[in-house]
Design a protein around this motif. Structure first.
Motif, short mmCIF file in Angstrom:
data_model
loop_
_atom_site.label_atom_id
_atom_site.label_comp_id
_atom_site.label_asym_id
_atom_site.label_seq_id
_atom_site.Cartn_x
_atom_site.Cartn_y
_atom_site.Cartn_z
N LEU A 1 -24.00 -2.95 -20.30
CA LEU A 1 -23.94 -3.59 -21.62
C LEU A 1 -22.53 -3.73 -22.16
N CYS A 2 -21.56 -3.29 -21.41
CA CYS A 2 -20.16 -3.41 -21.84
C CYS A 2 -19.59 -4.70 -21.26
N THR A 3 -19.17 -5.58 -22.14
CA THR A 3 -18.79 -6.93 -21.73
C THR A 3 -17.42 -7.29 -22.29
N VAL A 4 -16.67 -8.03 -21.52
CA VAL A 4 -15.40 -8.58 -22.00
C VAL A 4 -15.48 -10.10 -21.94
N VAL A 5 -14.69 -10.73 -22.79
CA VAL A 5 -14.51 -12.18 -22.77
C VAL A 5 -13.06 -12.43 -22.41
N ARG A 6 -12.85 -13.25 -21.39
CA ARG A 6 -11.51 -13.64 -20.98
C ARG A 6 -11.32 -15.13 -21.29
N GLU B 1 -10.64 -1.72 -14.45
CA GLU B 1 -9.40 -2.52 -14.47
C GLU B 1 -9.18 -3.18 -15.85
N ASP B 2 -10.24 -3.36 -16.62
CA ASP B 2 -10.14 -3.96 -17.95
C ASP B 2 -9.73 -2.96 -19.02
N GLY C 1 -11.97 -10.63 -26.21
CA GLY C 1 -13.13 -10.07 -26.89
C GLY C 1 -13.77 -9.00 -26.05
N CYS C 2 -14.43 -8.06 -26.71
CA CYS C 2 -15.13 -7.00 -25.98
C CYS C 2 -16.24 -6.42 -26.85
#
Length: 166
Positions: free
Chosen positions: A45-50, A10-11, A58-59
């Motif tokens: 290890l795949c990260t997002v910042v909301r 979804e991101d 950020g990602c």
């Protein structure tokens, strides 16, 4: 207020738009993208910042790669992107620090990247060439960096980075 979470399907749209904003749509022509072709990133290890508005600001992604004829496993960090309006707020440091800690906890030993040496040196990244490592051209070898998640992890590892194939 910022919220870190695992990147989900979804991101995807927001992440791709952020990457285009940060690097331009031609980013996929870079040699690092050839190593990602047909390979999935490491989901854990795949990260997002909301942000407080629930917008991805950020990602970071990590991809499996192989090194040399021995096929030693490593991670390729990148891309990492922070929205231009949120740069300077420590989000890059947060994503990289979190990513390196998570990678170590998952048993990875080496992380590679192509990026700005003065920026990434603050996290402990050093030039990879002295270890006998090379990156597929075209690349500025001064920007090819390594981070050892475990002591002496790069000893005995040499050769060119290649695509992860099982």
């Amino acid at each position: 207020m910022f919220r870190l979470s695992r990147e989900t399907q979804e991101d995807s749209y927001e992440v791709e738009m952020l990457l285009d904003l940060a690097f331009a749509p031609g980013r996929t022509a870079l040699s690092s993208y050839s190593l990602r072709d047909g390979v999935d990133p490491i989901p854990d290890l795949c990260t997002v910042v909301r942000d407080e508005y629930d917008v991805v600001v950020g990602c970071i992604r990590f991809w499996p790669v192989r090194i040399g004829t021995a096929g030693d496993p490593a991670l390729l960090l990148g891309p990492i992107a922070i929205h231009p309006t949120r740069q300077g707020e420590g989000l890059g440091r947060l994503l990289i620090g979190n990513g390196l800690t998570e990678a170590a906890s998952l048993g990875w030993n080496l992380v590679l990247l192509v990026g700005d040496a003065p920026y990434y040196s603050r996290f402990g990244f050093t030039p990879a060439a002295p270890y006998g490592l090379s990156f597929p051209p075209p690349v500025n070898e001064d920007r090819f960096l390594i981070y050892q998640l475990t002591k002496d992890a790069a000893l005995g590892v040499s050769g060119q980075v290649s695509t992860w194939r099982r």
